[in-house]
Design a protein around this motif. Sequence first.
Motif, short mmCIF file in Angstrom:
data_model
loop_
_atom_site.label_atom_id
_atom_site.label_comp_id
_atom_site.label_asym_id
_atom_site.label_seq_id
_atom_site.Cartn_x
_atom_site.Cartn_y
_atom_site.Cartn_z
N PRO A 408 11.57 5.86 47.33
CA PRO A 408 11.67 6.30 45.74
C PRO A 408 12.27 7.76 45.89
N GLY A 409 13.02 8.23 45.17
CA GLY A 409 13.37 9.54 44.85
C GLY A 409 13.08 10.18 43.79
N ALA A 410 13.60 11.74 43.52
CA ALA A 410 13.27 12.34 42.40
C ALA A 410 14.22 12.16 41.36
N LEU A 411 14.05 12.55 39.98
CA LEU A 411 14.91 12.39 39.07
C LEU A 411 16.16 12.87 39.00
N ILE A 412 17.29 12.47 38.62
CA ILE A 412 18.43 13.02 38.82
C ILE A 412 18.73 14.50 38.52
N ASP A 413 18.42 14.77 37.21
CA ASP A 413 18.40 15.85 36.70
C ASP A 413 17.15 16.65 36.58
N GLU A 414 16.20 16.39 37.28
CA GLU A 414 14.95 17.26 37.51
C GLU A 414 14.54 17.14 39.05
N PRO A 415 15.04 17.57 39.69
CA PRO A 415 14.70 17.42 41.12
C PRO A 415 13.29 17.64 41.63
N GLY A 416 12.47 18.51 40.83
CA GLY A 416 11.19 18.59 41.20
C GLY A 416 10.26 17.57 40.64
N LYS A 417 10.82 16.67 40.09
CA LYS A 417 9.99 15.64 39.23
C LYS A 417 10.20 14.31 39.62
N GLU A 418 9.01 13.50 40.18
CA GLU A 418 9.33 12.38 40.69
C GLU A 418 8.71 11.23 39.67
N GLY A 419 8.59 10.11 40.32
CA GLY A 419 8.28 8.67 39.30
C GLY A 419 6.85 8.17 39.84
N ILE A 420 6.68 7.06 39.33
CA ILE A 420 5.32 6.24 39.65
C ILE A 420 5.72 4.82 40.06
N ILE A 421 5.03 4.50 41.17
CA ILE A 421 5.14 2.89 41.53
C ILE A 421 3.92 2.28 41.21
N ASP A 422 4.15 1.42 40.70
CA ASP A 422 3.19 0.47 39.85
C ASP A 422 3.15 -1.08 40.46
N SER A 423 1.98 -1.41 40.67
CA SER A 423 2.17 -2.98 41.33
C SER A 423 0.94 -3.61 40.59
N GLY A 425 0.22 -3.81 37.48
CA GLY A 425 -0.33 -3.01 36.49
C GLY A 425 -1.28 -1.87 37.09
N GLU A 426 -1.32 -1.57 38.46
CA GLU A 426 -2.05 -0.51 39.05
C GLU A 426 -1.12 0.47 39.51
N VAL A 427 -1.42 1.58 39.72
CA VAL A 427 -0.87 2.84 40.34
C VAL A 427 -0.94 2.89 41.81
N LEU A 428 0.36 2.56 42.39
CA LEU A 428 0.31 2.38 43.93
C LEU A 428 0.45 3.97 44.32
N ALA A 429 1.40 4.53 43.84
CA ALA A 429 1.84 5.98 43.87
C ALA A 429 2.41 6.98 42.98
N ARG A 430 1.82 8.03 42.87
CA ARG A 430 2.23 8.89 41.73
C ARG A 430 3.13 10.22 42.62
N GLY A 431 4.33 10.44 42.02
CA GLY A 431 5.07 11.53 42.54
C GLY A 431 4.77 12.90 41.99
N LYS A 432 5.44 13.71 42.50
CA LYS A 432 5.05 15.07 41.94
C LYS A 432 5.44 15.10 40.31
N ARG A 433 4.68 16.01 39.54
CA ARG A 433 4.67 16.00 38.13
C ARG A 433 4.74 14.88 37.52
N THR A 434 4.09 13.72 37.81
CA THR A 434 4.15 12.63 37.06
C THR A 434 2.75 12.54 36.15
N TYR A 435 2.65 11.56 35.30
CA TYR A 435 1.36 11.46 34.35
C TYR A 435 0.26 11.47 35.18
N ASN A 436 -0.74 12.15 34.91
CA ASN A 436 -1.97 11.85 35.84
C ASN A 436 -1.78 12.20 37.17
N CYS A 437 -0.82 13.03 37.60
CA CYS A 437 -0.53 13.05 39.14
C CYS A 437 -1.37 13.61 39.86
#
Length: 464
Positions: A408-423, A425-437
């Motif tokens: 997984p990488g960062a947002l293309i137009d906001e390189p400092g912001k990453e995403g969430i990986i969910d399995s 219904g549970e959060v497996l990984a929270r990237g930088k500057r995500t909801y509840n990071c």
Amino acid sequence: MENDQMISPTDIITGIVYIDGELAMLTLTADGELRSTENGLRHSLSMKKDVLGFVVQGKRIRVKAVVEKDEGICCGRFSGDFVRKDLVFEPLIDQNGWCDSLRQYLDSLGRPKRLLVFVNPFGGKKSAREIFDKEVKPLFDDADVQLEIQETKYQLHAKEIVKSIDVSNYDGIVCVSGDGVLVEVVNGLLERADWRTALKLPIGMVPAGTGNGMIKSLLDTVGLQCCANSATISIIRGHKRSVDVATIAQGNTKFFSVLMLAWGLIADIDIESEKFRWMGSARIDFYALQRILCLRQYNGRIIFLPAPGFESYGQPASCSLYKEPTVSDKALGYQGPDTKFEDLEWKEINGPFVTIWLHNVPWGAENTLTAPAAKLVLLSLMRQLSSGTHVESPYIAYLKVKAFVLEPGALIDEPGKEGIIDSDGEVLARGKRTYNCDKKALMSYDKLQITVDQGLATLFSPEY
Ligand SMILES: Nc1ncnc2c1ncn2[C@@H]1O[C@H](COP(=O)(O)OP(=O)(O)OP(=O)(O)O)[C@@H](O)[C@H]1O
């Protein structure tokens, strides 16, 4: 309807009884039909399909039964596919013989008799306790199933409990919840040293959460509604089926998934819509619309081993599944499938991606969602989700894989912001500057791999 009732030497028991004050001939046949002839009219109940149990009421015996209701009939607030159709009869002689025959036949069906039931009062619209008391428990009582009820008090409570139960005390585990508790139960059983035996314990689901994808998938396949009534009756009947378990691994950290893994749009909708939990399952549609109108695209790469027929997707991969670190002797539970994937023909696809969604079952929730690359197309695809036709869209690559690596990488137009990986219904990984990071997650927002063990877990399921 026939006028006469043939008695066969193979019938289990037959005799004259009163039904509704009228004399009738009643027979329990060898193939489990409870057949009565009253005023020349024949009625029958199938012990396997219709009968839940029976109870003695003075001189009478009440056979508790449910039958599939005709379309168009609605039975009040709690809808479902079944209606009650009890048979009350009074044998002229041999009430004990009738009770023994009915009991023996029901016992021969191998239905569950002792169940551990988790009720999650927190899931969905917080109505699991009400669903359990009003719809689930009365049916189990009718079927004479002993229940050990455990209300979950906090997150991972169900997992903690199943890790230490004596599995020989139960014929199954039931989750009156959403998919979250099911996944906890599967993970808890797989972390036991005796996981091979523990996983044979069938798990039943009664929908009472926001995400009820597993039970929806099982019931929908046979045309039943995803509701407590149909789910409970399926558990009582005791049919089982095995389901695949995916091992998601990042180094020595593992998570066992039975439903799905999502990254990008789907994970963002699933997790960030938590803010609107009070809306029930509508929160997903509501937040999906918001997210699609402000679409995010992520950098990243996927590497996969295509299933037969899907070899044309992607380009040859520059690397394959990474080698598993040696498992320490202390790790007693299940460690994932034994298959060796290193020397096979891996493929890769590079981003940007709107979403990656890996699915084990056809339904991610009761009203699923997946998505491609353009807002308008996404909006029109949303309408196709309930029929599944979205997979035919040119904006979606739909493929079957045997193993998968996500980088997984960062947002293309906001390189400092990453995403969430969910399995599931549970959060497996929270990237930088995500909801509840700042909240802790099991894995880091980094490369992870997914392998599948076919048919590892057992679920109670309607008969196919
Ligand atoms: N008493 C409790 N308080 C808070 N959380 C709980 C409690 N009992 C269980 N949980 C947690 O609630 C989470 C969601 O449970 P479940 O899957 O039943 O409902 P859901 O509504 O489908 O989930 P979600 O709404 O999060 O998608 C699980 O992770 C579970 O561990």
